[in-house]
Design an enzyme around this catalytic site. Structure first.
Site, mmCIF file in Angstrom:
data_model
loop_
_atom_site.group_PDB
_atom_site.id
_atom_site.type_symbol
_atom_site.label_atom_id
_atom_site.label_comp_id
_atom_site.label_asym_id
_atom_site.label_seq_id
_atom_site.Cartn_x
_atom_site.Cartn_y
_atom_site.Cartn_z
ATOM 1 N N ARG A 136 0.855 -1.199 0.000
ATOM 2 C CA ARG A 136 0.000 0.000 0.000
ATOM 3 C C ARG A 136 0.892 1.252 0.000
ATOM 4 O O ARG A 136 0.602 2.226 -0.697
ATOM 5 C CB ARG A 136 -0.913 -0.006 1.229
ATOM 6 C CG ARG A 136 -1.731 1.271 1.360
ATOM 7 C CD ARG A 136 -2.684 1.224 2.546
ATOM 8 N NE ARG A 136 -3.471 2.440 2.656
ATOM 9 C CZ ARG A 136 -4.421 2.656 3.568
ATOM 10 N NH1 ARG A 136 -4.710 1.716 4.437
ATOM 11 N NH2 ARG A 136 -5.084 3.788 3.592
ATOM 12 N N ASN A 191 -10.648 -4.515 -0.951
ATOM 13 C CA ASN A 191 -10.506 -3.440 -1.933
ATOM 14 C C ASN A 191 -9.534 -3.818 -3.051
ATOM 15 O O ASN A 191 -8.824 -4.808 -2.915
ATOM 16 C CB ASN A 191 -9.961 -2.195 -1.218
ATOM 17 C CG ASN A 191 -11.084 -1.292 -0.737
ATOM 18 O OD1 ASN A 191 -12.079 -1.095 -1.427
ATOM 19 N ND2 ASN A 191 -10.912 -0.723 0.446
ATOM 20 N N HIS A 250 -16.515 4.258 -4.094
ATOM 21 C CA HIS A 250 -15.684 5.439 -3.777
ATOM 22 C C HIS A 250 -15.799 6.477 -4.891
ATOM 23 O O HIS A 250 -14.830 7.188 -5.199
ATOM 24 C CB HIS A 250 -14.217 5.045 -3.572
ATOM 25 C CG HIS A 250 -13.992 4.208 -2.349
ATOM 26 N ND1 HIS A 250 -12.743 3.815 -1.926
ATOM 27 C CD2 HIS A 250 -14.852 3.690 -1.428
ATOM 28 C CE1 HIS A 250 -12.843 3.092 -0.819
ATOM 29 N NE2 HIS A 250 -14.124 2.987 -0.504
ATOM 30 N N ARG A 290 -0.632 7.770 4.115
ATOM 31 C CA ARG A 290 -1.644 7.098 4.935
ATOM 32 C C ARG A 290 -1.166 5.701 5.390
ATOM 33 O O ARG A 290 -1.412 5.289 6.513
ATOM 34 C CB ARG A 290 -2.954 6.983 4.142
ATOM 35 C CG ARG A 290 -4.084 6.320 4.887
ATOM 36 C CD ARG A 290 -4.559 7.140 6.067
ATOM 37 N NE ARG A 290 -5.440 6.367 6.920
ATOM 38 C CZ ARG A 290 -5.750 6.708 8.174
ATOM 39 N NH1 ARG A 290 -5.277 7.817 8.707
ATOM 40 N NH2 ARG A 290 -6.544 5.952 8.895
ATOM 41 N N CYS A 294 -19.123 -1.682 0.937
ATOM 42 C CA CYS A 294 -18.140 -0.713 1.415
ATOM 43 C C CYS A 294 -18.758 0.062 2.580
ATOM 44 O O CYS A 294 -19.938 0.359 2.561
ATOM 45 C CB CYS A 294 -17.824 0.230 0.259
ATOM 46 S SG CYS A 294 -16.987 1.736 0.754
ATOM 47 N N ASP A 295 -17.926 0.368 3.563
ATOM 48 C CA ASP A 295 -18.470 1.070 4.737
ATOM 49 C C ASP A 295 -18.470 2.593 4.595
ATOM 50 O O ASP A 295 -18.852 3.305 5.512
ATOM 51 C CB ASP A 295 -17.682 0.674 5.996
ATOM 52 C CG ASP A 295 -16.221 1.113 5.946
ATOM 53 O OD1 ASP A 295 -15.869 1.966 5.119
ATOM 54 O OD2 ASP A 295 -15.428 0.599 6.754
ATOM 55 N N TYR A 335 -14.579 10.492 -1.440
ATOM 56 C CA TYR A 335 -13.459 10.065 -2.294
ATOM 57 C C TYR A 335 -13.403 10.823 -3.629
ATOM 58 O O TYR A 335 -12.385 10.777 -4.320
ATOM 59 C CB TYR A 335 -13.520 8.563 -2.555
ATOM 60 C CG TYR A 335 -12.930 7.721 -1.430
ATOM 61 C CD1 TYR A 335 -11.553 7.510 -1.342
ATOM 62 C CD2 TYR A 335 -13.733 7.138 -0.462
ATOM 63 C CE1 TYR A 335 -11.004 6.738 -0.330
ATOM 64 C CE2 TYR A 335 -13.201 6.370 0.561
ATOM 65 C CZ TYR A 335 -11.825 6.175 0.619
ATOM 66 O OH TYR A 335 -11.276 5.412 1.618
HETATM 67 P P1 NAD Z 1 -4.377 -5.924 6.868
HETATM 68 O O1 NAD Z 1 -3.124 -5.962 6.067
HETATM 69 O O2 NAD Z 1 -4.320 -5.548 8.308
HETATM 70 O O3 NAD Z 1 -5.072 -7.376 6.800
HETATM 71 C C1 NAD Z 1 -5.222 -8.109 5.647
HETATM 72 C C2 NAD Z 1 -4.851 -9.565 5.896
HETATM 73 O O4 NAD Z 1 -5.016 -10.279 4.652
HETATM 74 C C3 NAD Z 1 -3.394 -9.777 6.320
HETATM 75 O O5 NAD Z 1 -3.351 -10.467 7.546
HETATM 76 C C4 NAD Z 1 -2.791 -10.607 5.187
HETATM 77 O O6 NAD Z 1 -1.829 -11.542 5.610
HETATM 78 C C5 NAD Z 1 -4.006 -11.284 4.604
HETATM 79 N N1 NAD Z 1 -3.865 -11.736 3.209
HETATM 80 C C6 NAD Z 1 -3.193 -11.144 2.208
HETATM 81 N N2 NAD Z 1 -3.312 -11.862 1.090
HETATM 82 C C7 NAD Z 1 -4.077 -12.934 1.376
HETATM 83 C C8 NAD Z 1 -4.565 -14.045 0.629
HETATM 84 N N3 NAD Z 1 -4.266 -14.192 -0.669
HETATM 85 N N4 NAD Z 1 -5.343 -14.962 1.267
HETATM 86 C C9 NAD Z 1 -5.634 -14.825 2.577
HETATM 87 N N5 NAD Z 1 -5.206 -13.797 3.335
HETATM 88 C C10 NAD Z 1 -4.434 -12.866 2.743
HETATM 89 O O7 NAD Z 1 -5.372 -4.956 6.093
HETATM 90 P P2 NAD Z 1 -6.625 -4.138 6.646
HETATM 91 O O8 NAD Z 1 -6.223 -2.713 6.771
HETATM 92 O O9 NAD Z 1 -7.200 -4.823 7.786
HETATM 93 O O10 NAD Z 1 -7.610 -4.228 5.410
HETATM 94 C C11 NAD Z 1 -8.078 -5.475 4.896
HETATM 95 C C12 NAD Z 1 -8.857 -5.271 3.632
HETATM 96 O O11 NAD Z 1 -10.099 -4.657 3.878
HETATM 97 C C13 NAD Z 1 -8.165 -4.369 2.596
HETATM 98 O O12 NAD Z 1 -8.433 -4.851 1.307
HETATM 99 C C14 NAD Z 1 -8.832 -3.042 2.811
HETATM 100 O O13 NAD Z 1 -8.722 -2.212 1.695
HETATM 101 C C15 NAD Z 1 -10.239 -3.510 3.042
HETATM 102 N N6 NAD Z 1 -11.149 -2.570 3.713
HETATM 103 C C16 NAD Z 1 -12.288 -2.295 3.056
HETATM 104 C C17 NAD Z 1 -13.214 -1.465 3.617
HETATM 105 C C18 NAD Z 1 -14.449 -1.177 2.840
HETATM 106 O O14 NAD Z 1 -15.278 -0.429 3.239
HETATM 107 N N7 NAD Z 1 -14.613 -1.759 1.670
HETATM 108 C C19 NAD Z 1 -13.004 -0.912 4.863
HETATM 109 C C20 NAD Z 1 -11.822 -1.227 5.520
HETATM 110 C C21 NAD Z 1 -10.907 -2.081 4.945
HETATM 111 C C1 G6P Z 2 -12.880 3.487 4.373
HETATM 112 C C2 G6P Z 2 -13.132 2.939 2.995
HETATM 113 C C3 G6P Z 2 -12.318 1.694 2.797
HETATM 114 C C4 G6P Z 2 -10.854 1.969 3.018
HETATM 115 C C5 G6P Z 2 -10.670 2.551 4.399
HETATM 116 C C6 G6P Z 2 -9.240 3.014 4.568
HETATM 117 O O1 G6P Z 2 -13.379 2.626 5.338
HETATM 118 O O2 G6P Z 2 -14.478 2.628 2.784
HETATM 119 O O3 G6P Z 2 -12.548 1.196 1.512
HETATM 120 O O4 G6P Z 2 -10.114 0.784 2.909
HETATM 121 O O5 G6P Z 2 -11.495 3.657 4.591
HETATM 122 O O6 G6P Z 2 -9.003 3.289 5.913
HETATM 123 P P1 G6P Z 2 -7.527 3.340 6.470
HETATM 124 O O7 G6P Z 2 -7.717 3.691 7.902
HETATM 125 O O8 G6P Z 2 -6.922 1.982 6.256
HETATM 126 O O9 G6P Z 2 -6.817 4.385 5.677
HETATM 127 MN MN MN Z 3 -14.623 1.399 0.875
#
Ligand code: NAD
Ligand code: G6P
Ligand code: MN
Length: 441
Positions: free
Chosen positions: A95, A149, A201, A284, A171-172, A264
């Site tokens: 990232r 994502n 987004h 970030r 998405c949240d 976004y």
């Molecule tokens: P993080 O790095 O803390 O956790 C992700 C985990 O996924 C890690 O433990 C990693 O080892 C594991 N991983 C990676 N590749 C993998 C695979 N192929 N199979 C199984 N596990 C695997 O990340 P995070 O900050 O907790 O975010 C997790 C995901 O959620 C990200 O994609 C982030 O963008 C997404 N997210 C989405 C929203 C939303 O609203 N859509 C909100 C928050 C986070």
């Molecule tokens: C929001 C968005 C997610 C994004 C996150 C990033 O929740 O909906 O898609 O992954 O923000 O937050 P962070 O704290 O990891 O920058």
């Molecule tokens: Mn999102």
């Protein structure tokens, strides 16, 4: 209703896992889980999260629940009922690259927007297709509720490879934004029925009906935002990234007051300003590494050292509740309205059918039943069409191993002013992502 559910969190080592588990435990009467599995490819993160979740189960007096923590897909997915997916392919280290490489060229560097989002997309598709493949193999009837994502790009890839998968992408951001607006201006979000359209987004509210006030409150919210900047929501307190994000909402509605935009869109309307506001050496990703990520490691370490009193400090706002509410609606067949990322299929009548959009839908036992909305205006339509085409080209690049399509996608991205800049960033990202991207030639 099934009363002995098995659930799996894919990306179980994620810093968001405790929030989802807490939400699941709070809903146990309507979502009775007997076995919870955490699946991750990283054994160290699995070990840490096992300690944390185990402690959470002790604190909530739920040690009756079986906890399985594994790196083995067969063990993780066999006979599972619901999968909650939140993987980050390449972790926060990649990232950081997504954010810092474009910034070197004075382009937006962001997790899901601009070229950072595209780089993340090319990494993430393979990981998520693998998870969906495992579920098809080991538990084909299971529901996959996905937060991974970048969601528009993920959803486009799934739409092509697994069109019949029981998968819902959400998405949240809309609820976080609504919560922030409601608490700033004295409304109660629980009374709101929002109508929203766009891509993930990348969208707009057209109406926010308040069931208590019995009127559409969107026009007055836009007026208020034009007069005063918003503060951050409680769960983001002290987080200057989100504080700035929410404050810029005012600038956006001063320029374009006819609809309330997703925050976004700042990256697409004001890319120059967003680049100016960034610290190119501390983005970030670095903030998250020093914040949420470091706190999670510290918590695990404390439990390992036998400290168990008052160490579980989590506040993820509505993130966990939102996805668990969807699971509850499906299991109990109590359809409720959510915002989902889904193939358009006519929901936005003047946008191509096969675009992946974010729109309101009712979700129950039969899955997503999205609303039919009004046609959209030319400003929003033009922006969305360009973004949809860019995302589709990127997904083509993934499936066809095509460098040319990737370059077209990068060039069409609306944060990019020239093909030359697009190519420079693409070439540098190719090297940085050599362990993760498909080969492009
Ligand atoms: P993080 O790095 O803390 O956790 C992700 C985990 O996924 C890690 O433990 C990693 O080892 C594991 N991983 C990676 N590749 C993998 C695979 N192929 N199979 C199984 N596990 C695997 O990340 P995070 O900050 O907790 O975010 C997790 C995901 O959620 C990200 O994609 C982030 O963008 C997404 N997210 C989405 C929203 C939303 O609203 N859509 C909100 C928050 C986070
Ligand atoms: C929001 C968005 C997610 C994004 C996150 C990033 O929740 O909906 O898609 O992954 O923000 O937050 P962070 O704290 O990891 O920058
Ligand atoms: Mn999102």
């Amino acid at each position: 209703m099934k009363d002995n559910l098995i659930i799996t969190i894919a990306g179980g080592g994620s810093t968001y896992t405790p929030g989802i588990v807490s939400a699941l435990l709070s809903n146990s009467s309507k979502f009775p889980i007997t076995e919870m599995r955490l699946y991750d490819i990283n054994p160290k993160r699995n070990k840490d999260m096992k300690l944390i979740i185990n402690q959470l189960l002790i604190d909530k007096d739920r040690q009756d629940m079986k906890l399985v923590v594994t790196e083995n897909p067969e063990e993780a997915f066999t006979n599972v009922d619901f999968v909650f997916s939140q993987i980050r392919v390449g972790g926060l280290a990649m990232r950081e690259q997504d954010e810092k490489i474009p910034l070197k060229y004075d382009l937006v560097g962001q997790e899901t927007c601009g070229l950072g989002g595209f780089a993340y997309g090319l990494r993430s598709i393979g990981g998520i297709l693998e998870i969906v493949g495992y579920v098809q193999q080991y538990a084909p009837d299971a529901w996959i509720l996905n937060y991974t994502n970048p969601e528009s790009i993920i959803s486009e890839a799934i739409r092509r490879k697994y069109p019949d998968a029981n998968m819902i992408n959400v998405c949240d951001m809309t609820i976080s934004l609504e919560e922030t607006i409601a608490s700033n201006f004295g409304y109660d979000r629980k009374n709101w029925i929002p109508t929203y359209y766009g891509l993930n987004h990348y969208g707009w509210y057209s109406k926010i009906y308040d069931t208590s006030l019995k009127r559409d409150v969107m026009p007055e919210i836009i007026d208020k935002l034009r007069q005063v900047n918003m503060d951050v929501a409680e769960f983001n307190e002290g987080d200057r990234y989100w504080a700035k994000t929410y404050q810029l909402m005012s600038a956006m509605v001063k320029y374009f007051p006819e609809a309330l935009p997703n925050n976004y869109l700042e990256y697409y309307w004001f890319p120059d300003l967003m680049v100016e506001n960034e610290d190119k050496y501390f983005t970030r990703a670095n903030m998250v590494m020093e914040g949420r990520e470091a706190n999670t490691r510290k918590m695990a370490e404390q439990i390992r050292n036998g400290e168990t009193e008052d160490i579980l400090h989590f506040n993820f706002g509505e993130h966990g509740n939102y996805i668990v509410d969807i699971a509850v609606a499906i299991l109990n067949d109590e359809p409720k309205r959510f915002m989902v990322i889904t193939p358009n299929k006519g929901s936005i009548p003047n946008l191509r059918e096969d675009a992946v959009v974010e729109v309101p839908a009712y979700i129950g036992a039969t899955g997503v039943e999205q609303l039919a909305l009004h046609p959209i205006n030319d400003f929003h339509k033009g922006m969305m069409e360009a973004q949809v085409a860019a995302e589709k080209l990127l997904v083509d690049a993934f499936f066809e191993n095509s460098y040319d399509k990737a370059l077209q996608a990068f060039t069409l991205n609306q944060t990019v002013p020239s093909a030359r800049a697009a190519k420079q960033v693409l070439d540098e990202m190719l090297i940085a992502n050599k362990d993760y991207w498909p080969e492009l030639h």
